[in-house]
Write an enzyme that holds these catalytic residues in place. Structure first.
Site, PDB file in Angstrom:
ATOM      1  N   SER A   1      -9.235   1.860   5.122  1.00  0.00           N
ATOM      2  CA  SER A   1      -8.514   1.177   6.132  1.00  0.00           C
ATOM      3  C   SER A   1      -7.713   2.403   6.960  1.00  0.00           C
ATOM      4  O   SER A   1      -6.831   2.961   6.263  1.00  0.00           O
ATOM      5  CB  SER A   1      -7.605   0.199   5.910  1.00  0.00           C
ATOM      6  OG  SER A   1      -8.278  -0.979   5.352  1.00  0.00           O
TER       7      SER A   1
ATOM      8  N   ARG B   1       0.735  -1.322   0.041  1.00  0.00           N
ATOM      9  CA  ARG B   1       0.174   0.014  -0.196  1.00  0.00           C
ATOM     10  C   ARG B   1       0.779   1.330   0.049  1.00  0.00           C
ATOM     11  O   ARG B   1       0.491   2.182   0.619  1.00  0.00           O
ATOM     12  CB  ARG B   1      -1.082  -0.177   1.318  1.00  0.00           C
ATOM     13  CG  ARG B   1      -1.955  -1.039   1.300  1.00  0.00           C
ATOM     14  CD  ARG B   1      -2.902  -1.117   0.181  1.00  0.00           C
ATOM     15  NE  ARG B   1      -3.636  -2.191   0.158  1.00  0.00           N
ATOM     16  CZ  ARG B   1      -3.498  -3.322  -0.557  1.00  0.00           C
ATOM     17  NH1 ARG B   1      -2.354  -3.273  -1.589  1.00  0.00           N
ATOM     18  NH2 ARG B   1      -4.188  -4.641  -0.742  1.00  0.00           N
TER      19      ARG B   1
ATOM     20  N   GLU C   1      -2.563   4.322   8.192  1.00  0.00           N
ATOM     21  CA  GLU C   1      -2.601   4.151   6.825  1.00  0.00           C
ATOM     22  C   GLU C   1      -2.967   5.315   6.229  1.00  0.00           C
ATOM     23  O   GLU C   1      -2.617   5.562   5.194  1.00  0.00           O
ATOM     24  CB  GLU C   1      -3.337   2.907   6.465  1.00  0.00           C
ATOM     25  CG  GLU C   1      -3.056   2.540   4.950  1.00  0.00           C
ATOM     26  CD  GLU C   1      -3.701   1.080   4.693  1.00  0.00           C
ATOM     27  OE1 GLU C   1      -3.577   0.040   5.342  1.00  0.00           O
ATOM     28  OE2 GLU C   1      -4.373   0.727   3.673  1.00  0.00           O
TER      29      GLU C   1
END
Ligand SMILES: Cc1cc2nc3c(=O)[nH]c(=O)nc-3n(C[C@H](O)[C@H](O)[C@H](O)COP(=O)(O)OP(=O)(O)OC[C@H]3O[C@@H](n4cnc5c(N)ncnc54)[C@H](O)[C@@H]3O)c2cc1C
Length: 305
Positions: free
Chosen positions: A227, A178, A297
């Site tokens: 997320s 990510r 994140e």
């Protein structure tokens, strides 16, 4: 704040073809629906315009590129300097080149559905269900259902800090989980994606299956940024949040989604500060009870009010 400054930075910018907006509220450009103003927001008309901006803007003027704002928490004081959004027609163009698809970085991932079905190609179904633009998908190495952007990227075009247009390879982005690591100042303007021949019905079937899975497990119609925390090595952030009952915490209009404990949501009137404070309270509770420190994140940008 920016409004109190005597000199508008617009006067310091070169002559540009694209739209310039002063004090554009970024809450309109983020999935959370929060965020103060961009001191200046610039929507380049095309690459010549973007190069002109990069080459002739004042040195050291802060520049931030925003995609669809689906992975961002923009703070209530906004973003100083210039926020660039590649949403003009030029950045949403696409064309087939043999077994490759070339797309502008401002294209929304969801638009790939129509392109794939109309051209009987597949391989990008996973991207369709991820909110955001293709530029953002490169920066975040967006992925789900076992695939990520790096698996389908053949190469890209970027404009660097000197205003030069460069053809770069997928390896130049140094993809991780990510994330990607490329030189500060690179603006991704287009990319070449690998596709495979596939019947439109099969593409639609895969997309529908993935959509149904998401609808069941994630608050995709809520004001959220996906997320919130990275999964710590070998663990799941949502489990740590649930086991410590951190999902019961609330700050102002910010809460944890009932559908997925790792998604924070703006229930209606949350400020960016509410959401950030809720995230920090969760980090503290999880740390106090398990010693594990969750890492954001979601990318937090801008200044506090
Ligand atoms: C409901 C929901 C579900 C989600 N599910 C997933 C999922 O399954 N998998 C997943 O990976 N993510 C998921 N996300 C997170 C998010 O959709 C992705 O991270 C997405 O790739 C972000 O794209 P964006 O265009 O919105 O980028 P933004 O959020 O606008 O920006 C993200 C980063 O990309 C940079 N950036 C954007 N465009 C460019 C460009 N042209 N050049 C250089 N840098 C650029 C920005 O500066 C910023 O650092 C989800 C989000 C939501 C709201």
């Amino acid at each position: 704040m920016f409004g109190k400054k005597k000199t508008s930075i617009v006067k310091m910018l070169p002559k540009l073809k694209g739209e310039i907006r002063e004090h554009e509220l970024l809450a309109k450009h983020t999935w959370f629906g929060v965020g103060g103003p961009a001191e200046v927001m610039f929507f380049p008309a095309d690459n010549d315009d973007l190069r002109e901006f990069v080459r002739n803007k004042p040195h050291n003027l802060p520049v931030f590129v925003i995609g669809s704002g689906s992975n961002l928490l923009v703070r209530d004081g906004g973003i100083p300097g210039v926020v660039i959004k590649l949403s003009s027609k030029f950045y949403r163009q696409w064309q087939m080149d043999g077994d490759k698809l070339i797309c502008g970085a401002g294209m929304k991932n969801a638009e790939l559905k129509k392109i794939m079905t109309e051209n009987n190609i597949g391989g990008l179904e996973f991207l369709v269900s991820i909110p955001g633009s293709l530029g953002g998908a490169i920066k975040t190495n967006a992925g789900c259902f076992g695939r990520e952007l790096k698996d389908v990227l053949a190469g890209a075009t970027v404009i660097n800090e000197e205003g030069e247009e460069l053809e770069v390879s997928a390896d130049d982005f140094n993809f991780g989980y990510r994330c990607s690591f490329f030189p500060e100042g690179w603006i991704v303007t287009s990319m070449t994606l690998k596709v495979v021949p596939q019947d439109a019905q099969e593409t639609l079937r895969i997309i529908e299956e993935q959509k149904q899975y998401r609808l069941k497990s994630q608050p995709i119609n809520a004001k959220t940024a996906g997320s919130t925390f990275k999964n710590p090595e070998g663990l799941r952030a949502w489990e740590l949040i649930k086991n410590t009952k951190s999902n019961e915490l609330k700050v102002g209009g910010a809460a944890v989604s009932d559908k997925h404990c790792n998604f924070l949501i703006n229930t209606g009137d949350a400020s960016a500060e509410d959401i950030e404070n809720l995230g920090e309270s969760i980090i503290k509770k999880v740390k106090d009870e398990t010693s594990i420190v969750l890492e954001w994140e979601v990318k937090r940008v801008g200044i506090k009010k």
